[in-house]
Design an enzyme around this catalytic site. Structure first.
Site, PDB file in Angstrom:
ATOM      1  CB  ILE A 100      -0.993   0.021   1.192  1.00  0.00           C
ATOM      2  CG1 ILE A 100      -0.260   0.084   2.524  1.00  0.00           C
ATOM      3  CG2 ILE A 100      -1.946  -1.142   1.138  1.00  0.00           C
ATOM      4  CD1 ILE A 100      -1.172   0.539   3.676  1.00  0.00           C
ATOM      5  CG  ASP A 101       4.034   1.432   2.623  1.00  0.00           C
ATOM      6  OD1 ASP A 101       2.932   1.697   3.137  1.00  0.00           O
ATOM      7  OD2 ASP A 101       4.902   0.749   3.193  1.00  0.00           O
TER       8      ASP A 101
ATOM      9  CG  MET B 212      -0.582   2.611   7.685  1.00  0.00           C
ATOM     10  SD  MET B 212      -0.862   0.836   7.418  1.00  0.00           S
ATOM     11  CE  MET B 212      -1.040   0.269   9.098  1.00  0.00           C
TER      12      MET B 212
HETATM   13  O1  F6P Z   1       4.353  -1.598   4.472  1.00  0.00           O
HETATM   14  C1  F6P Z   1       2.993  -1.607   4.647  1.00  0.00           C
HETATM   15  C2  F6P Z   1       2.626  -1.070   5.999  1.00  0.00           C
HETATM   16  O2  F6P Z   1       1.225  -1.105   6.127  1.00  0.00           O
HETATM   17  C3  F6P Z   1       3.160   0.329   6.311  1.00  0.00           C
HETATM   18  O3  F6P Z   1       2.419   1.344   5.704  1.00  0.00           O
HETATM   19  C4  F6P Z   1       3.118   0.334   7.809  1.00  0.00           C
HETATM   20  O4  F6P Z   1       4.071   1.223   8.350  1.00  0.00           O
HETATM   21  C5  F6P Z   1       3.463  -1.085   8.153  1.00  0.00           C
HETATM   22  O5  F6P Z   1       3.164  -1.876   7.015  1.00  0.00           O
HETATM   23  C6  F6P Z   1       2.726  -1.643   9.338  1.00  0.00           C
HETATM   24  O6  F6P Z   1       3.228  -2.888   9.583  1.00  0.00           O
HETATM   25  P1  F6P Z   1       2.582  -3.934  10.572  1.00  0.00           P
HETATM   26  O7  F6P Z   1       1.326  -4.450   9.946  1.00  0.00           O
HETATM   27  O8  F6P Z   1       3.622  -4.982  10.702  1.00  0.00           O
HETATM   28  O9  F6P Z   1       2.280  -3.200  11.834  1.00  0.00           O
END
Ligand code: F6P
Length: 326
Positions: free
Chosen positions: A128-129, A171
């Site tokens: 999604i980034d 995010m």
């Molecule tokens: O890389 C995708 C992402 O959703 C980022 O936007 C966010 O910082 C991270 O993963 C969150 O990770 P987790 O689901 O491990 O907390």
């Protein structure tokens, strides 16, 4: 002879992974190739969580968020010894090629793996980034942007009715794609992205001016990690400088990762998976299927590794004219 391939999803889940898996299985079976699904990403690869996939398993999944293969962020795969174990598992299960659907970290690992063991691997970008180098779009970004827009449209209703300042944290980790796209789409008052050194002074004077002229309801979109403590950090700054503002913080969190994929993501996922599967069956290896300049292409996994896709200058220009972009 490439007649037995495997597929796994790695890293954070995104909407559209199931559409990609549906396409991989369909294309492989049409070409009389067996598909082995691997549960739980690289950890499942290391531990041999393999199973044969058939058509009923992927029927009616294109509209489902998440991944039927499940996923994980594997620390073990960073170490050579575990990658060797993964290679042995593939040999043991008589797998001839592997499709890895992942983000930056997972595709960097995929590049290492294919080089070290000369094992045929094709990558598919998802996050999604949207920060995977070498592709304009990664699976999941479009749906997550739409989820943010839908949520912020609702927040705007309450912000307007109550004359409040709303800080909305999205995010993106260290990339501003989600904030930029959603910020433009909701006509946010301000957008804060990690690519630009934050000018808090500029933001405060802008907000103060707005307040003075009677625009009390404001939406400020901030990418997590773009300032210390992200949205919470910004809320504290507002409360210190303007205790009279009724500032509220919404952290959208993992709602951005779930839900049914958009038509764009379903098409992107299906098409990338189609090209990736066909390429693997025809002997391509060490490449990532990409969507750039409106065309589907392949780029070497070595060019994906340890690099990130930068936000578009053109979009930043637009955002800086329509909102305060800091
Ligand atoms: O890389 C995708 C992402 O959703 C980022 O936007 C966010 O910082 C991270 O993963 C969150 O990770 P987790 O689901 O491990 O907390």
């Amino acid at each position: 002879m490439m007649n037995r391939i495997a597929v796994l999803t790695s890293g954070g889940d995104v909407p559209g992974l199931n559409a990609a898996l549906h396409a991989v299985v369909l294309i492989a079976l049409k070409n009389n190739v067996t598909v082995i699904g691997i549960h739980d990403g690289y950890d499942g690869l290391i531990d041999g969580r393999f199973f044969e996939m058939d058509l009923p398993m992927v029927r009616n999944i294109v509209d489902r968020g998440g991944t039927i293969l499940r996923t994980c962020r594997s620390n073990r795969f960073f170490e050579f010894e575990w990658r060797k174990r993964a290679f042995e598992q593939l040999k043991h299960h008589d797998i001839h090629g592997l499709i890895i659907i992942g983000g930056n970290g997972s595709l960097t690992g995929a590049g290492l793996f294919t080089r070290e063991f000369e094992f045929p691997v094709i990558g598919i970008p998802k996050t999604i980034d949207n920060d995977v180098n070498g592709t304009d779009y990664a699976i999941g970004f479009d749906t997550a942007s739409n989820t943010i827009v839908e949520a912020v449209d609702k927040i705007k209703d309450t912000a307007d009715s109550t004359s409040r300042v709303f800080v909305v944290e999205v995010m993106g980790r260290h990339a501003g794609f989600l904030a930029l796209r959603s910020g433009i789409s909701v006509a946010a008052s301000a957008i804060i992205i990690p690519e630009i050194k934050p000018d808090i002074h500029k933001l405060l004077s802008f907000v103060e001016h707005n307040w003075r002229i009677g625009n009390h309801s404001m939406i400020i979109i901030i990418t997590e990690h773009s300032i210390p403590e992200g949205g919470m950090g910004l809320k504290k700054i507002f409360e210190t400088h303007y205790p009279e503002f009724d500032t509220r913080l919404t952290i959208l969190g993992h709602i951005q990762r779930g839900g049914s994929p958009s038509a764009f993501d379903r098409t992107l996922a299906s098409t990338l998976a189609y090209h990736a599967t066909m390429a693997l069956l025809h002997g391509k290896k060490g490449q990532m299927a990409a969507f750039t300049d409106n065309k589907f292409k392949f780029i070497p996994l070595s060019e994906v590794a340890n690099k990130t896709h930068r936000v578009d200058d053109e979009l930043m220009k637009v955002a800086s004219q329509l909102s305060i972009l800091i």
